[in-house]
Design a protein around this motif. Sequence first.
Motif, short mmCIF file in Angstrom:
data_model
loop_
_atom_site.label_atom_id
_atom_site.label_comp_id
_atom_site.label_asym_id
_atom_site.label_seq_id
_atom_site.Cartn_x
_atom_site.Cartn_y
_atom_site.Cartn_z
N ASN A 149 30.21 33.48 24.27
CA ASN A 149 29.34 33.80 25.39
C ASN A 149 30.25 33.96 26.59
OD1 ASN A 149 26.95 33.56 23.94
ND2 ASN A 149 26.78 31.37 24.35
N HIS A 150 30.04 34.98 27.37
CA HIS A 150 30.96 35.22 28.47
C HIS A 150 30.27 35.96 29.61
CE1 HIS A 150 31.09 38.92 26.07
NE2 HIS A 150 31.34 39.53 27.21
N LEU A 151 30.90 35.90 30.75
CA LEU A 151 30.50 36.72 31.89
C LEU A 151 31.77 37.20 32.56
CD1 LEU A 151 30.67 35.00 34.89
CD2 LEU A 151 28.98 33.70 33.63
N ARG A 152 31.67 38.32 33.18
CA ARG A 152 32.84 38.90 33.84
C ARG A 152 32.85 38.49 35.31
NH1 ARG A 152 32.11 42.28 29.65
NH2 ARG A 152 34.01 42.85 28.57
N ILE A 153 34.00 38.10 35.78
CA ILE A 153 34.17 37.76 37.19
C ILE A 153 34.46 39.07 37.92
CG2 ILE A 153 35.53 36.45 38.86
CD1 ILE A 153 36.20 34.51 36.55
N PRO A 154 33.68 39.41 38.94
CA PRO A 154 33.86 40.71 39.60
C PRO A 154 35.07 40.73 40.55
CG PRO A 154 32.10 39.50 40.65
CD PRO A 154 32.56 38.66 39.50
N LEU A 155 36.22 40.52 39.98
CA LEU A 155 37.46 40.54 40.75
C LEU A 155 38.46 41.44 40.05
CD1 LEU A 155 37.95 36.74 41.41
CD2 LEU A 155 37.17 38.40 43.06
N GLN A 156 39.34 42.00 40.82
CA GLN A 156 40.41 42.79 40.23
C GLN A 156 41.72 42.16 40.66
OE1 GLN A 156 40.34 46.94 41.21
NE2 GLN A 156 41.69 47.45 39.53
N GLU A 157 42.52 41.85 39.67
CA GLU A 157 43.82 41.25 39.96
C GLU A 157 44.77 42.30 40.51
OE1 GLU A 157 45.06 38.09 39.75
OE2 GLU A 157 43.05 37.41 39.24
N LYS A 158 45.58 41.89 41.45
CA LYS A 158 46.63 42.76 41.97
C LYS A 158 47.96 42.11 41.62
CE LYS A 158 43.93 44.65 45.70
NZ LYS A 158 43.81 44.90 47.10
N TRP A 159 48.80 42.87 41.00
CA TRP A 159 50.09 42.38 40.57
C TRP A 159 51.18 43.06 41.37
CZ3 TRP A 159 50.94 39.16 36.15
CH2 TRP A 159 49.77 38.72 35.55
N GLY A 160 52.26 42.39 41.53
CA GLY A 160 53.40 42.97 42.23
C GLY A 160 54.67 42.67 41.47
N ILE A 161 55.71 43.32 41.87
CA ILE A 161 57.02 43.07 41.26
C ILE A 161 58.02 42.85 42.37
CG2 ILE A 161 56.52 44.43 39.21
CD1 ILE A 161 58.32 46.64 40.40
N ILE A 162 59.08 42.16 42.04
CA ILE A 162 60.19 42.06 42.98
C ILE A 162 61.43 42.60 42.28
CG2 ILE A 162 59.24 40.13 44.29
CD1 ILE A 162 61.15 38.28 42.80
N VAL A 163 62.21 43.33 43.02
CA VAL A 163 63.46 43.91 42.51
C VAL A 163 64.50 43.82 43.61
CG1 VAL A 163 62.30 45.50 40.92
CG2 VAL A 163 62.79 46.25 43.23
#
Length: 187
Positions: A157-171
């Motif tokens: 049983n599940h529900l979706r959290i209405p969020l979008q992850e933002k990822w970043g990188i370091i170089v």
Amino acid sequence: MELRILQYFLMVAREKNITRAAKQLHMTQPTLSRQLMQLEDELGKPLFIRGKRKIELTDEGVLLRRRAEEILSLVNKTEQEITQSEEEMVGQIMIGTGIFSSSQTVLSQVIEEFHDEYPLVKFDIYVGNADLIKERVDQGLVDIGILLEPVDISKYNHLRIPLQEKWGIIVSKTNSLAHKPMLKKRI
């Protein structure tokens, strides 16, 4: 295998020394040593590599430590659920999650609001990947799993959290990616 013996084993695994573990357990060192040898005899495998001042776990000992922690955690949780008062909500909620910045913010707000209404409920956070979290949900060791999709959740049983992850990188500054304003996923 008795729960008491598993507790002894875990104390020795934590202390890495039988004498210190015996003091923590308020028992004599020879008694504790005997209990551990009986456990090894019962399992038919050595659980410790004994040194002069320190002991280490064998591969079998590492496995037993992990399973003993799971067993004792489940026993404690069961005892709390059975003995809890009907007037007050008490207990512990185990949440399994990865490290996601957006969902962690929401999770901390939800925990805070829940705790305000039910102050006797405690929360524990287990951090792991989706497969480990699903395994712990299946074993009853995690009550709620927060997973980053795509992941197979068809049997839950599940529900979706209405969020979008933002990822970043370091170089490093000399990397060719360092001067790009953003990266896009290629399909």
